[in-house]
Scaffold this motif. Sequence first.
Motif, PDB file in Angstrom:
ATOM      1  N   ASN A 194     120.676 -11.884 -56.165  1.00  0.00           N
ATOM      2  CA  ASN A 194     121.201 -10.639 -56.734  1.00  0.00           C
ATOM      3  C   ASN A 194     120.715  -9.452 -55.918  1.00  0.00           C
ATOM      4  O   ASN A 194     119.506  -9.272 -55.741  1.00  0.00           O
ATOM      5  CB  ASN A 194     120.741 -10.462 -58.183  1.00  0.00           C
ATOM      6  N   LEU A 195     121.667  -8.625 -55.452  1.00  0.00           N
ATOM      7  CA  LEU A 195     121.335  -7.411 -54.708  1.00  0.00           C
ATOM      8  C   LEU A 195     122.176  -6.270 -55.247  1.00  0.00           C
ATOM      9  O   LEU A 195     123.411  -6.320 -55.222  1.00  0.00           O
ATOM     10  CB  LEU A 195     121.608  -7.595 -53.220  1.00  0.00           C
ATOM     11  N   ASN A 196     121.507  -5.220 -55.740  1.00  0.00           N
ATOM     12  CA  ASN A 196     122.197  -4.073 -56.320  1.00  0.00           C
ATOM     13  C   ASN A 196     121.593  -2.798 -55.743  1.00  0.00           C
ATOM     14  O   ASN A 196     120.418  -2.504 -55.958  1.00  0.00           O
ATOM     15  CB  ASN A 196     122.052  -4.087 -57.840  1.00  0.00           C
ATOM     16  N   VAL A 197     122.397  -2.042 -54.998  1.00  0.00           N
ATOM     17  CA  VAL A 197     121.954  -0.754 -54.452  1.00  0.00           C
ATOM     18  C   VAL A 197     122.902   0.363 -54.875  1.00  0.00           C
ATOM     19  O   VAL A 197     122.953   1.410 -54.241  1.00  0.00           O
ATOM     20  CB  VAL A 197     121.851  -0.802 -52.913  1.00  0.00           C
ATOM     21  N   ASP A 198     123.667   0.168 -55.933  1.00  0.00           N
ATOM     22  CA  ASP A 198     124.676   1.169 -56.281  1.00  0.00           C
ATOM     23  C   ASP A 198     124.041   2.469 -56.773  1.00  0.00           C
ATOM     24  O   ASP A 198     122.869   2.546 -57.098  1.00  0.00           O
ATOM     25  CB  ASP A 198     125.694   0.610 -57.283  1.00  0.00           C
ATOM     26  N   SER A 199     124.845   3.534 -56.758  1.00  0.00           N
ATOM     27  CA  SER A 199     124.448   4.858 -57.238  1.00  0.00           C
ATOM     28  C   SER A 199     123.265   5.425 -56.464  1.00  0.00           C
ATOM     29  O   SER A 199     122.258   5.850 -57.039  1.00  0.00           O
ATOM     30  CB  SER A 199     124.127   4.806 -58.738  1.00  0.00           C
ATOM     31  N   ASN A 200     123.382   5.424 -55.146  1.00  0.00           N
ATOM     32  CA  ASN A 200     122.440   6.099 -54.264  1.00  0.00           C
ATOM     33  C   ASN A 200     123.234   6.981 -53.313  1.00  0.00           C
ATOM     34  O   ASN A 200     124.375   7.335 -53.599  1.00  0.00           O
ATOM     35  CB  ASN A 200     121.588   5.074 -53.503  1.00  0.00           C
ATOM     36  N   GLU A 201     122.664   7.331 -52.185  1.00  0.00           N
ATOM     37  CA  GLU A 201     123.358   8.114 -51.167  1.00  0.00           C
ATOM     38  C   GLU A 201     123.292   7.391 -49.822  1.00  0.00           C
ATOM     39  O   GLU A 201     123.118   8.014 -48.771  1.00  0.00           O
ATOM     40  CB  GLU A 201     122.746   9.518 -51.070  1.00  0.00           C
ATOM     41  N   LEU A 202     123.446   6.081 -49.884  1.00  0.00           N
ATOM     42  CA  LEU A 202     123.379   5.259 -48.678  1.00  0.00           C
ATOM     43  C   LEU A 202     124.637   5.437 -47.847  1.00  0.00           C
ATOM     44  O   LEU A 202     125.728   5.672 -48.377  1.00  0.00           O
ATOM     45  CB  LEU A 202     123.190   3.789 -49.055  1.00  0.00           C
ATOM     46  N   SER A 203     124.489   5.317 -46.543  1.00  0.00           N
ATOM     47  CA  SER A 203     125.610   5.539 -45.627  1.00  0.00           C
ATOM     48  C   SER A 203     125.658   4.430 -44.591  1.00  0.00           C
ATOM     49  O   SER A 203     124.896   3.455 -44.648  1.00  0.00           O
ATOM     50  CB  SER A 203     125.467   6.912 -44.949  1.00  0.00           C
ATOM     51  N   GLY A 204     126.564   4.607 -43.631  1.00  0.00           N
ATOM     52  CA  GLY A 204     126.722   3.592 -42.598  1.00  0.00           C
ATOM     53  C   GLY A 204     127.803   2.596 -42.947  1.00  0.00           C
ATOM     54  O   GLY A 204     128.477   2.702 -43.976  1.00  0.00           O
ATOM     55  N   ILE A 205     127.956   1.592 -42.090  1.00  0.00           N
ATOM     56  CA  ILE A 205     128.988   0.576 -42.310  1.00  0.00           C
ATOM     57  C   ILE A 205     128.463  -0.514 -43.239  1.00  0.00           C
ATOM     58  O   ILE A 205     127.291  -0.519 -43.615  1.00  0.00           O
ATOM     59  CB  ILE A 205     129.451  -0.030 -40.965  1.00  0.00           C
ATOM     60  N   PHE A 206     129.332  -1.423 -43.593  1.00  0.00           N
ATOM     61  CA  PHE A 206     128.936  -2.564 -44.418  1.00  0.00           C
ATOM     62  C   PHE A 206     127.779  -3.290 -43.729  1.00  0.00           C
ATOM     63  O   PHE A 206     127.865  -3.641 -42.549  1.00  0.00           O
ATOM     64  CB  PHE A 206     130.119  -3.519 -44.609  1.00  0.00           C
ATOM     65  N   PRO A 207     126.661  -3.512 -44.446  1.00  0.00           N
ATOM     66  CA  PRO A 207     125.496  -4.162 -43.819  1.00  0.00           C
ATOM     67  C   PRO A 207     125.806  -5.612 -43.448  1.00  0.00           C
ATOM     68  O   PRO A 207     125.778  -6.510 -44.300  1.00  0.00           O
ATOM     69  CB  PRO A 207     124.419  -4.079 -44.899  1.00  0.00           C
ATOM     70  N   LEU A 208     126.082  -5.859 -42.176  1.00  0.00           N
ATOM     71  CA  LEU A 208     126.513  -7.190 -41.738  1.00  0.00           C
ATOM     72  C   LEU A 208     125.438  -8.246 -41.948  1.00  0.00           C
ATOM     73  O   LEU A 208     125.748  -9.436 -42.062  1.00  0.00           O
ATOM     74  CB  LEU A 208     126.919  -7.129 -40.268  1.00  0.00           C
ATOM     75  N   SER A 209     124.162  -7.823 -41.992  1.00  0.00           N
ATOM     76  CA  SER A 209     123.094  -8.808 -42.192  1.00  0.00           C
ATOM     77  C   SER A 209     123.213  -9.519 -43.534  1.00  0.00           C
ATOM     78  O   SER A 209     122.677 -10.614 -43.719  1.00  0.00           O
ATOM     79  CB  SER A 209     121.723  -8.134 -42.083  1.00  0.00           C
ATOM     80  N   LEU A 210     123.936  -8.892 -44.477  1.00  0.00           N
ATOM     81  CA  LEU A 210     124.092  -9.513 -45.797  1.00  0.00           C
ATOM     82  C   LEU A 210     124.889 -10.807 -45.724  1.00  0.00           C
ATOM     83  O   LEU A 210     124.764 -11.663 -46.614  1.00  0.00           O
ATOM     84  CB  LEU A 210     124.778  -8.540 -46.757  1.00  0.00           C
TER      85      LEU A 210
END
Length: 762
Positions: A194-210
């Motif tokens: 489970n990975l949840n980072v919603d409701s922040n101000e993160l930017s950049g492209i889709f994290p390919l490492s995921l």
Amino acid sequence: MKDSWNSTSIIPLTFYSLIFLFTFNFRDVFGVPTKHLCRPEQRDALLELKKEFEIKKPCFDDLLPKKTESWANNSDCCYWDGITCNAKSGEVIELDLTRSCLQGLFHSNTSLFRVQNLRFLTTLDLSYNYFSGQIPSSIENFSHLTTLDLSKNYFSGFIPSSIGNLSHLTFLDLSGNDFIGEMPFFGSLNQLTNLNVDSNELSGIFPLSLLNLKKLSDLSLSRNQFTGTLPSNMSSLSNLEYFEAWGNGFTGTLPSSLFTIPSLTSIDLRNNQLNGTLEFGNISSPSTLTVLDISNNNFIGPIPNSISKFINLQDLDLSHLNTQGPVDFSIFMNLKSLLLLNLSHLNTTTTIDLNGLFSSHLNSIYSMDLSGNHVSATTKSSVADHHPTQLISQLFLSGCGITEFPELLRSQHKLTNLDISNNKIKGQVPGWLWTLPKLIFVDLSSNTFSGFERSMELGLPFITRPSMQYLVGSNNNFTGKIPSFICALRSLITLDLSDNNLNGSIPHCMGNLKSTLSFLNLRPNRLGGGSSKEYNLKANEDRSQEKYMGDSFRYYHDSVVLMNKGLVMELVRILKIYTALDFSENKFEGEIPRSIGLLKELHVLNFSSNTFTGHIPSSMGNLRELESLDVSQNKLSGEIPQELGNLSFLAYMNFSHNQLGGLVPGGTQFRRQNCSSFKDNPGLYGSSLEEICVDMHAPAPQQHEPPESEEEDREMFSWIAAAIGFGPGIAFGLTIGYILVCYKPDWFMHTFGRNKQISKST
């Protein structure tokens, strides 16, 4: 001796032996800490942590016990709230401080990360608190962590890359904070599910490492600032069940590989910039997908026929899909599990036959939104031969070009929400509408209705009196008096009849709604009459309307138009109580009741453009929350009450075009107004007025009149304070909860844990 070893003595011995054995084994198996299990250095570390942060008062979880309050120096820390110890080693292995109302600033020397005595933690849960600051890189010292939950706080800065070294993590929740920048490399967290980072101000492209995380089942990237395209090989996440990335800036096409993941049950990509044509790929077997929301993107072209293979769909939202042509609505007929269907604003040339949809086999649908399309509604001539099999609860038909009230709704006895606004319906609102027993919300606004059928007047049988709470009829051609049948709607919370041609007085019987009615908007009409009668309903809360479609994020809202701060303002407040009273541009007369001072929660008060006389009541000085006051263009006399100078939140006021005189209050807020706020009141004077009206000639001072008594009105209006301060909040909250829980309780419970804390989201 042998004779004394009888059954009487054996029983207590056996009983105590069993207790001893059970206690020993229970503690050994279930890890219940033994006496004095806590290690002193760990107790000291936790007490140092307690001293570093304080309990916020008030906080959003005030009713819950505060976990750190049980932490005392002379007790075993393994018995403290939020602490779990290893039964054999005595090590603290779990620290759970969720919803503890803790606040404080994290920094590089924060005791939690500095002290090595807690290095055996497997669970660290700090969620739903008021922590701020940055997470130090030393968090990697908790190398045994399997669960890390820092969600719903005020953490800021970059997500430390050292979290990527916590190789045992299975659950990571960083949502609901203020993290910035790109996500660090998490590709080594190969146990993560489970990975949840919603409701922040993160930017950049889709994290390919995921894509390396083969065990990942739940991924939420929603409400950030991610851009770029989604990777074409999304199928690498072969165990993915939930994928949410809505509310970002993703572009490009929707990767069809996403739909080949056999375990996937939910996709939510709404409110992005995805484009191109829709492709769902080669779906060879029935899909397990239950939620598909790709609304509010930039897709162009037809809806793929293969959508008919998503036979387990319960929630389908394709709104704002630019089809640019005809739509074959028969492709949805196989989706027999649908609960929510949103096909609004498809830009299609096809007319939707409402009669045909209601005669289809989509009998499970709870909520349907066809707004913004051309809809053909059933006419009275054909309804006699029509017996719809579908019973729906929520129906949204705003802006559909409908010219007649859909007669087929007469048999919809499960209907709770009806939006038929922004159409071309004329004539009278049918009387049978109010007999629908479960009706809660009705929006008739922006049509050309001229009146209400009178068949449902006060003789309405009690058993058929609706539970309706929201009635919006603004921007029509309603004439005559406010219909008295409204008095029979005993559950009414909101009544908006603004922008019509109503006249006469407010019906006396509407005073019977004083336990429920919390929103009343009557501007502008031609209402009038003496204040002693009309003000039975003067003190109601002006609240934004929300039309929920089944979950806590999906809604579209009405706005409330008020004359505020000298401007016509459209107030859009989502899940916020906005307390206002606007009776401007009518024909009210008489004095402003002194009991107006009982409305302690008022933020906006507008009585402008009426014919009020007498003095401004000094009781307005009790309105401590007041931000905007407009009593201009009346016939008020006397002084501006000095008590208004103590209202620290009062940012705007307008007393112009009256017959006021005397000393203007000297509060700072009075010195910040424009001179025009006091225009055409030649008897006003004072130092604050001289500062803003340099050329004004002050008249001779007048004696200040004593404050007026409020007692004579207190009994008449005592219900007002209760309605504003207590009733509306409970009624509004229960209504929203009822709609959400009844629609899809399992989805609601899944989503509830992801919402931001109320104090932050509002």
